[in-house]
Scaffold this active site. Structure first.
Site, PDB file in Angstrom:
ATOM      1  N   LYS A   1      25.003   9.040 -10.632  1.00 10.19           N
ATOM      2  CA  LYS A   1      24.734   8.550  -9.095  1.00 10.19           C
ATOM      3  C   LYS A   1      24.032   7.676  -8.921  1.00 10.19           C
ATOM      4  O   LYS A   1      22.752   7.755  -9.464  1.00 10.19           O
ATOM      5  CB  LYS A   1      23.847   9.709  -8.385  1.00 10.19           C
ATOM      6  CG  LYS A   1      23.383  10.305  -7.283  1.00 10.19           C
ATOM      7  CD  LYS A   1      22.765  10.048  -6.757  1.00 10.19           C
ATOM      8  CE  LYS A   1      22.411  10.113  -5.590  1.00 10.19           C
ATOM      9  NZ  LYS A   1      21.674   9.082  -5.422  1.00 10.19           N
TER      10      LYS A   1
ATOM     11  N   GLY B   1      13.190   5.809 -11.104  1.00  8.34           N
ATOM     12  CA  GLY B   1      12.986   5.745 -10.022  1.00  8.34           C
ATOM     13  C   GLY B   1      12.037   5.650  -9.583  1.00  8.34           C
ATOM     14  O   GLY B   1      10.880   5.939 -10.741  1.00  8.34           O
ATOM     15  N   SER B   2      11.188   6.346  -8.666  1.00  9.61           N
ATOM     16  CA  SER B   2      10.330   6.845  -8.102  1.00  9.61           C
ATOM     17  C   SER B   2       9.647   7.794  -9.263  1.00  9.61           C
ATOM     18  O   SER B   2      10.182   8.517  -9.497  1.00  9.61           O
ATOM     19  CB  SER B   2       9.640   6.443  -6.661  1.00  9.61           C
ATOM     20  OG  SER B   2      10.421   8.567  -6.045  1.00  9.61           O
ATOM     21  N   THR B   3       7.616   8.041  -9.391  1.00  6.20           N
ATOM     22  CA  THR B   3       7.362   9.077  -9.917  1.00  6.20           C
ATOM     23  C   THR B   3       7.659  10.146  -9.137  1.00  6.20           C
ATOM     24  O   THR B   3       7.880  11.132  -9.395  1.00  6.20           O
ATOM     25  CB  THR B   3       5.467   9.003 -10.103  1.00  6.20           C
ATOM     26  OG1 THR B   3       5.797   7.324 -11.033  1.00  6.20           O
ATOM     27  CG2 THR B   3       5.086   9.025 -10.073  1.00  6.20           C
TER      28      THR B   3
ATOM     29  N   GLY C   1      10.794  11.331  -9.878  1.00  2.00           N
ATOM     30  CA  GLY C   1      10.816  12.398 -10.921  1.00  2.00           C
ATOM     31  C   GLY C   1      10.614  14.264 -11.112  1.00  2.00           C
ATOM     32  O   GLY C   1      10.631  13.994 -11.740  1.00  2.00           O
TER      33      GLY C   1
ATOM     34  N   GLU D   1      12.282   7.430 -16.234  1.00  2.00           N
ATOM     35  CA  GLU D   1      11.799   5.667 -16.756  1.00  2.00           C
ATOM     36  C   GLU D   1      11.310   5.753 -15.303  1.00  2.00           C
ATOM     37  O   GLU D   1      11.849   5.186 -14.229  1.00  2.00           O
ATOM     38  CB  GLU D   1      12.409   5.142 -17.210  1.00  2.00           C
ATOM     39  CG  GLU D   1      11.869   3.584 -16.912  1.00  2.00           C
ATOM     40  CD  GLU D   1      11.524   2.994 -15.876  1.00  2.00           C
ATOM     41  OE1 GLU D   1      11.107   2.676 -14.909  1.00  2.00           O
ATOM     42  OE2 GLU D   1      12.768   1.385 -15.887  1.00  2.00           O
TER      43      GLU D   1
ATOM     44  N   CYS E   1      11.040  -2.653 -12.571  1.00  2.13           N
ATOM     45  CA  CYS E   1       9.761  -1.345 -12.648  1.00  2.13           C
ATOM     46  C   CYS E   1       8.577  -2.205 -13.316  1.00  2.13           C
ATOM     47  O   CYS E   1       7.513  -2.191 -13.617  1.00  2.13           O
ATOM     48  CB  CYS E   1      10.681  -0.478 -13.278  1.00  2.13           C
ATOM     49  SG  CYS E   1      11.726   0.567 -12.184  1.00  2.13           S
TER      50      CYS E   1
ATOM     51  N   GLU F   1       1.992   0.111  -6.500  1.00  2.00           N
ATOM     52  CA  GLU F   1       2.799  -0.494  -6.855  1.00  2.00           C
ATOM     53  C   GLU F   1       3.862  -0.977  -5.973  1.00  2.00           C
ATOM     54  O   GLU F   1       4.341  -0.515  -4.863  1.00  2.00           O
ATOM     55  CB  GLU F   1       4.030  -0.046  -7.701  1.00  2.00           C
ATOM     56  CG  GLU F   1       5.239  -0.558  -8.297  1.00  2.00           C
ATOM     57  CD  GLU F   1       5.776  -0.103  -9.222  1.00  2.00           C
ATOM     58  OE1 GLU F   1       7.035  -0.104 -10.075  1.00  2.00           O
ATOM     59  OE2 GLU F   1       6.298   1.585  -8.544  1.00  2.00           O
TER      60      GLU F   1
END
Length: 471
Positions: free
Chosen positions: A172, A223-225, A228, A245, A279, A377
């Protein structure tokens, strides 16, 4: 399958405007093509096809699967320029330098590495009359959820090792960059059996569906925390294995006595690769007081002189922010720094004459921890440079983030730099470089940057089911 002799790669993956979603050129905002719009029903069909194809794919064995993967890499090489141009338009990174051509070439290189990396059974115990071996087999179906910043290459980081180990994959891509991933899959599927690799070009509902799907055995996510964490919750029902990650606010520490001229180029690209949208880019830089102004001026001079422009312009080195959302984030963080009295040494503003999402390469000095540009970030072309006087204090500040993907230590005394690196909480710490990745070297984060390893033998193990056979 498309007629590959007469159809361009972009034509092969796009759909009529009435049937798809317009994908803009990141630099101009003009529509470059239309991506198919898939939903959860498409996902369910893709997973069912992957489940059906997996036993035969696994039964081919490592040698045959590796041979097929090499053919997919050759196909990507044969169409590398077309792929690079799709990436340059859709994501925005320039063709040259560490840009779109680099990404297209990286796709083929990472496939070949996954195909050629050996993962033989390991003898873990042996004594008279008994021997225990650790074997690795496929998990089944892997769901791969990718980001928009290096869309094609990160998709391959997920797809190639999974296929090598006998899994099938449902991928995806980000809603912002689906064409790059569809293009890679189109090239690979010219050689893969049907159902082994499917791209589902959908929205958040498809990502949520992958994480919770009862017939997906492994989820790989970059992707983003925030996303995740949601995947972790969604996967509780099916106990899918996870590799996450989730980005990082990577610190760099320049030690006193460093030869600034010697590190300047590596330092610049550690910060500004892909216009900061990486990243594992350097996001906050701690510099000893004795060399602070020299480092600030060196970075600022390089940033001001680097050509910025559309991805398809051969003279461009830096490109636009990929999306308006990311442009707004970078602008907001720099404005917050300005309001706190930070010194904008260069940049600090949009470049509207270049296009809607261009932001000039920015170096911010006289800023400290607590400013949003340091603590958050930024994922864009703006680097805060923070002054320090005590190395222990710099290490403590570097470790204060709840993220821990990468970090770097810069110094003329390598032994001293390594000693400092040992104290930094990050999955990877580079010395006199930042963000350089190697397909043989494991990569992953700690703390809020996720868990699980990619690349090399450890990456193959991450998409495998371990089995101990004791004789």
């Amino acid at each position: 399958m498309s007629d590959t002799t007469t159809t361009s790669l972009l034509d092969a993956i796009t759909v009529p405007a009435a049937e798809g979603r317009a994908i803009p050129d990141a630099a101009t905002g003009e529509t470059m093509g239309h991506a198919p719009v898939h939903d959860v029903e498409h996902l369910n069909r893709a997973v069912a096809a992957a489940r059906a194809a997996q036993p035969a794919w696994a039964a081919l064995g490592h040698a045959e699967r590796s041979a097929i993967l090499h053919r997919t890499a050759d196909e990507i090489d044969a169409h590398a320029e077309e792929l690079a141009r799709i990436i340059a338009q859709e994501q925005g990174k320039p063709l040259n330098g560490p840009g779109a051509r680099f990404e297209a070439g990286g796709c083929a290189a990472w496939i070949r590495n996954a195909a050629d990396t050996a993962l033989d059974p390991e003898v873990v115990f042996e004594a008279p009359g008994t021997r225990s071996e650790l074997h690795y087999g496929p998990l089944g179906v892997v769901g791969a959820i990718g980001p928009w910043n290096w869309p094609a290459m990160i998709a391959i980081w997920q797809i190639a090792p999974a296929l090598r180990m006998g899994n099938t994959v449902v991928s995806k891509p980000s809603e912002y960059t689906p064409l790059s991933v569809l293009a890679v899959a189109e090239l690979m599927n010219r050689h893969l059996p049907e159902g082994v690799l499917t791209v589902v070009s959908g929205g958040r509902d498809v990502g949520e569906g992958i994480a919770a799907h009862p017939d997906i055995d492994k989820v790989m996510f970059t992707g983003s925390t925030k996303t995740g964490r949601a995947i972790v919750k969604s996967s509780a029902g099916n106990l899918a294995r996870l590799t996450l990650e989730m980005g990082g606010n990577d610190p760099g520490i320049i030690l006193p006595g460093t030869d600034v001229k010697a590190i300047a180029e590596n330092l610049f690209w550690g910060v500004f690769i892909n216009t900061g949208q990486t990243c594992a880019a350097l996001k906050r830089l701690y510099v000893h007081d004795s060399q602070y102004e020299e480092v600030v001026r060196t970075l600022a001079d390089m940033a001001a002189s680097m050509p910025m422009g559309p991805g398809l312009d051969e003279s461009s080195v830096l490109g636009p922010l990929s999306t308006k959302q990311q442009f707004d984030i970078v602008s907001s963080l720099v404005e917050d720094a300005r309001s706190r009295g930070a010194r904008i040494v260069t940049g600090g503003e949009a470049a509207p004459e270049l296009g809607p999402h261009f932001y000039r390469a920015t170096v911010v000095a006289d800023i400290d921890d607590g400013a949003r540009l340091v603590d958050e970030e930024q994922f864009g072309p703006a680097i805060p440079v923070i002054r320090y006087t005590d190395v222990d204090d710099a290490v403590a500040r570097a470790n204060a983030s709840d993220q821990g993907l990468g970090a770097s230590v810069w110094g003329s005394d390598v032994a001293e730099a390594v000693a400092v690196a040992q104290r930094i909480e990050a999955g990877t710490v580079w010395i006199n470089q930042h963000g350089t990745l190697n397909p043989d070297v494991p990569f992953g984060g700690v703390k809020g940057s996720g868990y699980g390893m990619e690349f090399g033998r450890e990456g193959l193990k991450a998409v495998s089911a371990p089995k101990v056979i004791t004789v």
